[in-house]
Design a protein around this motif. Structure first.
Motif, PDB file in Angstrom:
ATOM      1  N   PRO A 190       8.572 -16.176 166.207  1.00  0.00           N
ATOM      2  CA  PRO A 190       9.363 -17.401 166.012  1.00  0.00           C
ATOM      3  C   PRO A 190      10.166 -17.285 164.716  1.00  0.00           C
ATOM      4  O   PRO A 190       9.638 -16.853 163.687  1.00  0.00           O
ATOM      5  N   LYS A 191      11.460 -17.657 164.808  1.00  0.00           N
ATOM      6  CA  LYS A 191      12.351 -17.534 163.641  1.00  0.00           C
ATOM      7  C   LYS A 191      13.011 -18.893 163.390  1.00  0.00           C
ATOM      8  O   LYS A 191      13.508 -19.517 164.323  1.00  0.00           O
ATOM      9  N   ILE A 192      13.019 -19.293 162.139  1.00  0.00           N
ATOM     10  CA  ILE A 192      13.647 -20.565 161.778  1.00  0.00           C
ATOM     11  C   ILE A 192      14.738 -20.292 160.763  1.00  0.00           C
ATOM     12  O   ILE A 192      14.468 -19.761 159.677  1.00  0.00           O
ATOM     13  N   VAL A 193      15.964 -20.646 161.099  1.00  0.00           N
ATOM     14  CA  VAL A 193      17.096 -20.473 160.173  1.00  0.00           C
ATOM     15  C   VAL A 193      17.322 -21.809 159.462  1.00  0.00           C
ATOM     16  O   VAL A 193      17.656 -22.814 160.095  1.00  0.00           O
ATOM     17  N   ALA A 194      17.109 -21.814 158.130  1.00  0.00           N
ATOM     18  CA  ALA A 194      17.176 -23.064 157.360  1.00  0.00           C
ATOM     19  C   ALA A 194      18.357 -23.021 156.398  1.00  0.00           C
ATOM     20  O   ALA A 194      18.493 -22.078 155.606  1.00  0.00           O
ATOM     21  N   TYR A 224      17.634 -25.242 161.521  1.00  0.00           N
ATOM     22  CA  TYR A 224      17.191 -26.367 160.687  1.00  0.00           C
ATOM     23  C   TYR A 224      18.281 -26.627 159.662  1.00  0.00           C
ATOM     24  O   TYR A 224      18.571 -25.776 158.825  1.00  0.00           O
ATOM     25  N   ILE A 225      18.922 -27.795 159.744  1.00  0.00           N
ATOM     26  CA  ILE A 225      20.002 -28.079 158.786  1.00  0.00           C
ATOM     27  C   ILE A 225      19.669 -29.305 157.934  1.00  0.00           C
ATOM     28  O   ILE A 225      19.158 -30.309 158.431  1.00  0.00           O
ATOM     29  N   ILE A 238      15.413 -14.282 152.588  1.00  0.00           N
ATOM     30  CA  ILE A 238      16.556 -15.004 152.012  1.00  0.00           C
ATOM     31  C   ILE A 238      17.840 -14.297 152.409  1.00  0.00           C
ATOM     32  O   ILE A 238      17.965 -13.087 152.228  1.00  0.00           O
ATOM     33  N   TRP A 239      18.775 -15.038 152.977  1.00  0.00           N
ATOM     34  CA  TRP A 239      20.071 -14.444 153.343  1.00  0.00           C
ATOM     35  C   TRP A 239      21.151 -14.931 152.385  1.00  0.00           C
ATOM     36  O   TRP A 239      21.040 -16.005 151.793  1.00  0.00           O
ATOM     37  N   SER A 275      16.062 -18.279 154.989  1.00  0.00           N
ATOM     38  CA  SER A 275      16.510 -19.361 154.119  1.00  0.00           C
ATOM     39  C   SER A 275      17.784 -18.958 153.373  1.00  0.00           C
ATOM     40  O   SER A 275      17.828 -17.893 152.740  1.00  0.00           O
ATOM     41  N   ASP A 276      18.802 -19.802 153.433  1.00  0.00           N
ATOM     42  CA  ASP A 276      20.029 -19.562 152.667  1.00  0.00           C
ATOM     43  C   ASP A 276      19.665 -19.473 151.173  1.00  0.00           C
ATOM     44  O   ASP A 276      18.827 -20.235 150.675  1.00  0.00           O
ATOM     45  N   ALA A 277      20.324 -18.552 150.460  1.00  0.00           N
ATOM     46  CA  ALA A 277      19.973 -18.282 149.061  1.00  0.00           C
ATOM     47  C   ALA A 277      20.129 -19.497 148.154  1.00  0.00           C
ATOM     48  O   ALA A 277      19.503 -19.568 147.100  1.00  0.00           O
ATOM     49  N   LEU A 278      20.945 -20.467 148.544  1.00  0.00           N
ATOM     50  CA  LEU A 278      21.164 -21.624 147.667  1.00  0.00           C
ATOM     51  C   LEU A 278      20.510 -22.903 148.200  1.00  0.00           C
ATOM     52  O   LEU A 278      20.895 -24.008 147.811  1.00  0.00           O
ATOM     53  N   ASN A 279      19.516 -22.750 149.066  1.00  0.00           N
ATOM     54  CA  ASN A 279      18.853 -23.944 149.586  1.00  0.00           C
ATOM     55  C   ASN A 279      18.214 -24.768 148.472  1.00  0.00           C
ATOM     56  O   ASN A 279      17.794 -24.253 147.437  1.00  0.00           O
TER      57      ASN A 279
END
Ligand SMILES: *Cc1c(COP(=O)(O)O)cnc(C)c1O
Length: 406
Positions: free
Chosen positions: A180-184, A213-214, A159-160, A138-142
């Motif tokens: 399984p990996k989900i990049v959000a 996932y965008i 968190i990236w 998950s992006d740090a600013l999601n």
């Protein structure tokens, strides 16, 4: 000994007030046809103000096609959907909307929810809990809705660093290849107005076999030749597994959605509690959203005029030295960096200048980054812009705030 629950509530509210982070809602009356002018209810009276902080970015909430679609469908179908999607609540208008959304993003299927918040929460919590041994990156600013969905899934979360594909790459490399990996992540981040390096993020995700996932909530309707978002503008939609959006911001109505493969949407439809156990949106809301999406697929006028007004306001702010975050989007954050001052300036703008810009304080943004978040739209006139800039400039002098050096 009875517990005084109200005292427990009040002490935390008092903390908020002491910090300057207590939220005061402006009571507004939107007038169809007059946007961005609106009534502000104040001390028993109303006064006309100009709204500068709406997420109805293009004024579609009063567009004749959209208003007419909603009114006509209410007369045709009545008000509510009458049930959950599963039990008597699936309307023809819902399916028409879902086909429209799938087409908008070039996907096989779409699924609508009662809000964008619910779509993120339901989709991420279902993916994270149902995919065996999944990891969500998950992006740090999601947005809070993504964070809550991920938390609820109880999947492992990594968190990236915000908008940093290299950090994402390192973190993906550390995860076993079989999981399984989900990049959000999001496209346009709503508080800073910055835009993710989508292509680079997709390169990294694809190299590690991760699903993507965008959240395009602040971009749908606004970017791309048909309003499909930043991914459409960049020709990247087909590389993204799940595109999420809202019908409540640029489309001016209400509701959220996901689009993706038939199997993905069927999976969420079949397992997501936040989709299954709630009454479907009214058919009239779906019909209005469909009308809005169709209009913005074909019309460039609103997007072009908005871009012009955004550029104009930025240039005017620069001319008088009002500091604002530089970004490639339509969001203009004017940084105040103090919660009390931010509230005061907002109050003065409303009281003395008839300008409504809500102060943005913690926890929506980190402490010390309090701001006015200004969203110019196609319906703001050049005179509105001149008035806003004059007001801000006077306030800058009055409050002895520092100016940007030209
Ligand atoms: C507003 C917002 C949402 C939620 O959408 P709603 O339709 O308002 O519930 C989701 N993600 C982001 C980034 C948002 O800003």
């Amino acid at each position: 000994m009875p517990m005084d629950y109200d005292a427990l509530f009040q002490s935390q509210l008092d903390d908020l007030k002491r910090e300057g982070n207590y939220r005061i809602f402006a009571e507004m009356g939107r007038r169809c046809g007059a946007f961005p002018k609106a009534d502000n209810y104040h001390e028993g009276e109303t006064r006309e103000v100009t709204v500068w902080c709406s997420n109805d970015y293009l004024g579609m909430g009063q567009h004749p096609n959209v208003v007419e679609a909603m009114a006509e469908t209410v007369r045709e179908c009545g008000t509510g959907a009458g049930g959950t999607r599963n039990i008597s609540g699936t309307a023809h208008h819902h399916l028409v909307l879902e086909r429209e959304l799938a087409d908008l993003h070039g996907k096989e299927a779409a699924l609508m929810f009662t809000s964008g918040y619910v779509s993120n929460w339901a989709a991420l919590s279902t993916l994270g809990s149902r995919l065996p041994n999944a990891v969500i990156l998950s992006d740090a600013l999601n947005h809070a809705s993504m964070i809550e969905g991920i938390r609820h899934s109880r999947a492992d979360k990594v968190i990236w660093t915000h908008n940093d594909p290299e950090d994402l790459n390192r973190k993906l490399a550390a995860i076993g290849p079989d999981r399984p990996k989900i990049v959000a992540f999001e496209s346009v981040y709503s508080m800073d107005g910055d835009i993710a390096p989508i292509a680079e993020i997709l390169d990294v995700a694809e190299a590690h076999g991760a699903m993507t996932y965008i959240d395009e909530v602040h971009a749908v309707g606004m970017y791309g030749p048909r309003g499909g978002g930043v991914a459409e503008e960049l020709g990247l939609m087909d590389r993204i597994d799940l595109i999420e959006g809202t019908l409540g911001k640029a489309y001016g109505v209400m509701g959220g959605y996901i689009t993706g493969s038939t199997a993905l949407c069927d999976f969420i439809r079949s397992f997501a509690s936040g989709f299954i156990f709630t009454t479907a949106l009214p058919p009239a809301v779906a019909a209005a959203a469909t009308a809005s999406i169709r209009h913005l697929k074909g019309s460039q006028i609103e997007r072009a005029r908005q871009k012009r007004q955004v550029a104009k306001l930025r240039a005017e702010l620069d001319r008088v030295g009002i500091p604002h975050l530089d970004n490639p989007s339509h969001i203009i954050p004017v940084m105040i960096k103090d919660p009390v001052k931010c509230r005061e300036i907002s109050d003065i703008l409303m009281d003395r200048y008839g300008i409504y810009v809500q102060p943005i304080n913690y926890p929506t943004v980190p402490k010390g980054t309090e701001r006015l978040r200004i969203t110019p739209g196609p319906l703001h006139s050049d005179a509105d812009i001149a008035h806003l800039v004059r007001a801000l400039s006077e306030l800058w002098s009055h409050c002895a705030l520092s100016r940007a050096v030209a």
